[in-house]
Scaffold this motif. Structure first.
Motif, PDB file in Angstrom:
ATOM      1  N   GLY A   1      -4.965   8.674   0.733  1.00  0.00           N
ATOM      2  CA  GLY A   1      -4.875   9.928   1.250  1.00  0.00           C
ATOM      3  C   GLY A   1      -5.236  10.011   2.502  1.00  0.00           C
ATOM      4  N   LEU A   2      -4.496  10.330   3.624  1.00  0.00           N
ATOM      5  CA  LEU A   2      -5.032  10.614   5.007  1.00  0.00           C
ATOM      6  C   LEU A   2      -5.043  11.907   5.081  1.00  0.00           C
ATOM      7  N   ARG A   3      -5.951  12.423   6.090  1.00  0.00           N
ATOM      8  CA  ARG A   3      -6.374  13.614   6.408  1.00  0.00           C
ATOM      9  C   ARG A   3      -5.999  13.800   7.831  1.00  0.00           C
ATOM     10  N   PRO A   4      -5.532  15.015   8.134  1.00  0.00           N
ATOM     11  CA  PRO A   4      -5.138  15.459   9.737  1.00  0.00           C
ATOM     12  C   PRO A   4      -6.536  15.395  10.450  1.00  0.00           C
ATOM     13  N   LEU A   5      -6.284  15.147  11.727  1.00  0.00           N
ATOM     14  CA  LEU A   5      -7.457  15.119  12.665  1.00  0.00           C
ATOM     15  C   LEU A   5      -7.980  16.419  12.828  1.00  0.00           C
ATOM     16  N   ASP A   6      -9.286  16.854  13.006  1.00  0.00           N
ATOM     17  CA  ASP A   6      -9.376  18.043  13.337  1.00  0.00           C
ATOM     18  C   ASP A   6      -9.625  18.248  14.987  1.00  0.00           C
ATOM     19  N   GLU A   7      -9.806  19.474  15.547  1.00  0.00           N
ATOM     20  CA  GLU A   7      -9.439  19.659  16.703  1.00  0.00           C
ATOM     21  C   GLU A   7     -10.039  18.774  17.737  1.00  0.00           C
ATOM     22  N   SER A   8     -11.379  18.408  17.503  1.00  0.00           N
ATOM     23  CA  SER A   8     -12.131  17.457  18.467  1.00  0.00           C
ATOM     24  C   SER A   8     -11.497  16.078  18.381  1.00  0.00           C
TER      25      SER A   8
ATOM     26  N   LEU B   1       0.893  -1.077   0.186  1.00  0.00           N
ATOM     27  CA  LEU B   1      -0.032   0.147   0.076  1.00  0.00           C
ATOM     28  C   LEU B   1       1.006   1.238   0.077  1.00  0.00           C
ATOM     29  N   TYR B   2       0.173   2.465  -0.455  1.00  0.00           N
ATOM     30  CA  TYR B   2       0.989   3.837  -0.390  1.00  0.00           C
ATOM     31  C   TYR B   2       0.105   4.724   0.417  1.00  0.00           C
ATOM     32  N   LEU B   3       0.679   5.259   1.319  1.00  0.00           N
ATOM     33  CA  LEU B   3       0.139   6.395   2.169  1.00  0.00           C
ATOM     34  C   LEU B   3       0.469   7.739   1.873  1.00  0.00           C
ATOM     35  N   HIS B   4      -0.295   8.576   1.752  1.00  0.00           N
ATOM     36  CA  HIS B   4       0.029   9.975   1.329  1.00  0.00           C
ATOM     37  C   HIS B   4      -0.657  10.908   2.169  1.00  0.00           C
TER      38      HIS B   4
ATOM     39  N   GLN C   1       9.458  10.995  -0.296  1.00  0.00           N
ATOM     40  CA  GLN C   1       9.786  12.186  -0.835  1.00  0.00           C
ATOM     41  C   GLN C   1      11.324  12.677  -0.588  1.00  0.00           C
ATOM     42  N   GLN C   2      11.900  12.248   0.186  1.00  0.00           N
ATOM     43  CA  GLN C   2      13.033  12.755   0.602  1.00  0.00           C
ATOM     44  C   GLN C   2      14.245  12.273  -0.038  1.00  0.00           C
ATOM     45  N   VAL C   3      13.901  11.215  -1.104  1.00  0.00           N
ATOM     46  CA  VAL C   3      14.883  10.788  -1.839  1.00  0.00           C
ATOM     47  C   VAL C   3      14.394  10.826  -3.486  1.00  0.00           C
ATOM     48  N   ALA C   4      13.306  11.167  -3.649  1.00  0.00           N
ATOM     49  CA  ALA C   4      12.705  11.550  -4.804  1.00  0.00           C
ATOM     50  C   ALA C   4      13.562  12.441  -5.748  1.00  0.00           C
ATOM     51  N   GLY C   5      14.167  12.042  -6.842  1.00  0.00           N
ATOM     52  CA  GLY C   5      15.408  12.786  -7.497  1.00  0.00           C
ATOM     53  C   GLY C   5      16.562  12.383  -7.604  1.00  0.00           C
ATOM     54  N   ASP C   6      16.953  11.539  -6.435  1.00  0.00           N
ATOM     55  CA  ASP C   6      18.226  11.001  -6.222  1.00  0.00           C
ATOM     56  C   ASP C   6      18.287   9.692  -6.851  1.00  0.00           C
ATOM     57  N   ALA C   7      19.111   9.638  -7.879  1.00  0.00           N
ATOM     58  CA  ALA C   7      19.132   8.461  -9.044  1.00  0.00           C
ATOM     59  C   ALA C   7      19.675   7.343  -8.391  1.00  0.00           C
ATOM     60  N   ALA C   8      20.606   7.242  -7.362  1.00  0.00           N
ATOM     61  CA  ALA C   8      20.884   6.073  -6.834  1.00  0.00           C
ATOM     62  C   ALA C   8      19.839   5.381  -5.729  1.00  0.00           C
ATOM     63  N   TRP C   9      19.232   6.378  -5.198  1.00  0.00           N
ATOM     64  CA  TRP C   9      18.212   5.893  -4.310  1.00  0.00           C
ATOM     65  C   TRP C   9      17.174   5.391  -5.112  1.00  0.00           C
TER      66      TRP C   9
ATOM     67  N   PHE D   1       4.466   1.995   1.664  1.00  0.00           N
ATOM     68  CA  PHE D   1       5.326   3.328   1.480  1.00  0.00           C
ATOM     69  C   PHE D   1       4.454   4.381   1.863  1.00  0.00           C
ATOM     70  N   ALA D   2       5.229   5.479   2.401  1.00  0.00           N
ATOM     71  CA  ALA D   2       4.380   6.892   2.835  1.00  0.00           C
ATOM     72  C   ALA D   2       5.163   8.098   2.206  1.00  0.00           C
ATOM     73  N   ALA D   3       4.256   8.902   1.772  1.00  0.00           N
ATOM     74  CA  ALA D   3       4.988  10.279   1.195  1.00  0.00           C
ATOM     75  C   ALA D   3       3.943  11.307   1.514  1.00  0.00           C
ATOM     76  N   SER D   4       4.610  12.545   1.064  1.00  0.00           N
ATOM     77  CA  SER D   4       3.884  13.672   1.378  1.00  0.00           C
ATOM     78  C   SER D   4       2.889  13.843   0.009  1.00  0.00           C
ATOM     79  N   GLY D   5       2.760  13.167  -0.925  1.00  0.00           N
ATOM     80  CA  GLY D   5       2.013  13.393  -1.942  1.00  0.00           C
ATOM     81  C   GLY D   5       1.903  11.777  -2.707  1.00  0.00           C
ATOM     82  N   PRO D   6       0.939  11.814  -3.799  1.00  0.00           N
ATOM     83  CA  PRO D   6       0.755  10.464  -4.359  1.00  0.00           C
ATOM     84  C   PRO D   6       2.105  10.322  -5.155  1.00  0.00           C
TER      85      PRO D   6
END
Length: 225
Positions: A151-158, A43-46, A98-106, A124-129
């Motif tokens: 896609g995960l949504r942050p919890l509201d205040e409650s 699965l992939y979480l974002h 996302q921290q290694v996106a664009g790094d060819a070796a990774w 996997f988990a990343a900041s976006g799809p």
């Protein structure tokens, strides 16, 4: 596996039982399902920071003996050699992709790992799809994009209040509404940061044998006003 010597530790109490699902019921169900059948498709979480991605990945690793949690936010600078041996594990959970996106070796190393595992037992988990985190290797993007995305949504205040109280109960103490409200007023409403503060308060309360009240929070965290 080499990564086991790198000081990577699972966050205390990051388990399915204290994950407040809020609007993320489907992601929680998918993670539970993968934990029950770690050889199944992954699965992939974002989502944004504090939405619960890392909690679910770590809960997966708690539920699957021998699984590896790889937070690339802290491991990226060590290079892709940290993946050595990962192909043989029952499940691999890779955070902060996302921290290694664009790094060819990774990217090449992750593509190789995916192919070795044939996509099985990977999370996997990343900041976006997968198509939006600027991975340059097309074959890796296509493999990641083929995984079930949630896609995960942050919890509201409650919901955040309920989550902190649930976490507190799992550690054996109660957190009154007014105490949580004080924390929410004084600190950024980032669930990850608040959970770290709660862990610090729990350790202090155990050491001093005191309840976690607003005056106690002021004392421990050095809040004077």
């Amino acid at each position: 596996m080499r990564q086991l010597t790198l000081g990577v530790r699972l966050t205390d109490r990051a388990v399915f039982g204290n994950f407040l699902e809020g609007d993320n019921a489907l992601a929680l169900a998918a993670a539970r399902s993968l934990a029950q059948a770690p050889g199944a498709a992954g699965l992939y979480l974002h989502g944004m920071g504090g939405s619960g991605k890392s909690h679910l990945l770590q809960a997966l690793c708690v539920a699957v003996p021998g699984a590896a949690f790889l937070p690339l936010g802290t491991l990226a600078e060590l290079g892709p050699g940290v993946l050595e041996g990962a192909a043989a594990l029952p499940l691999v959970a890779i955070d902060d992709l996302q921290q290694v996106a664009g790094d060819a070796a990774w990217e090449q190393a992750l593509f190789g790992l995916y192919n070795e595992r044939r996509g099985m037992g990977m999370a996997f988990a990343a900041s976006g799809p997968a198509t939006r985190i600027l991975v340059r290797l097309p074959d890796l993007t296509s493999r990641l994009a083929a995984l079930p995305h949630f896609g995960l949504r942050p919890l509201d205040e409650s919901q955040q209040r309920q989550a902190l109280q649930l976490r507190a109960r799992s550690r054996g103490f109660e957190l009154p509404d007014e105490t949580v409200a004080f924390l929410q007023r004084r600190f950024p409403r980032d669930m990850g940061q608040l959970a770290v503060i709660l862990d610090e308060l729990d350790a202090a309360s155990l050491a001093e044998q005191r309840r976690v009240t607003v005056p106690f929070i002021r004392q421990v965290l050095g809040i004077s006003d």
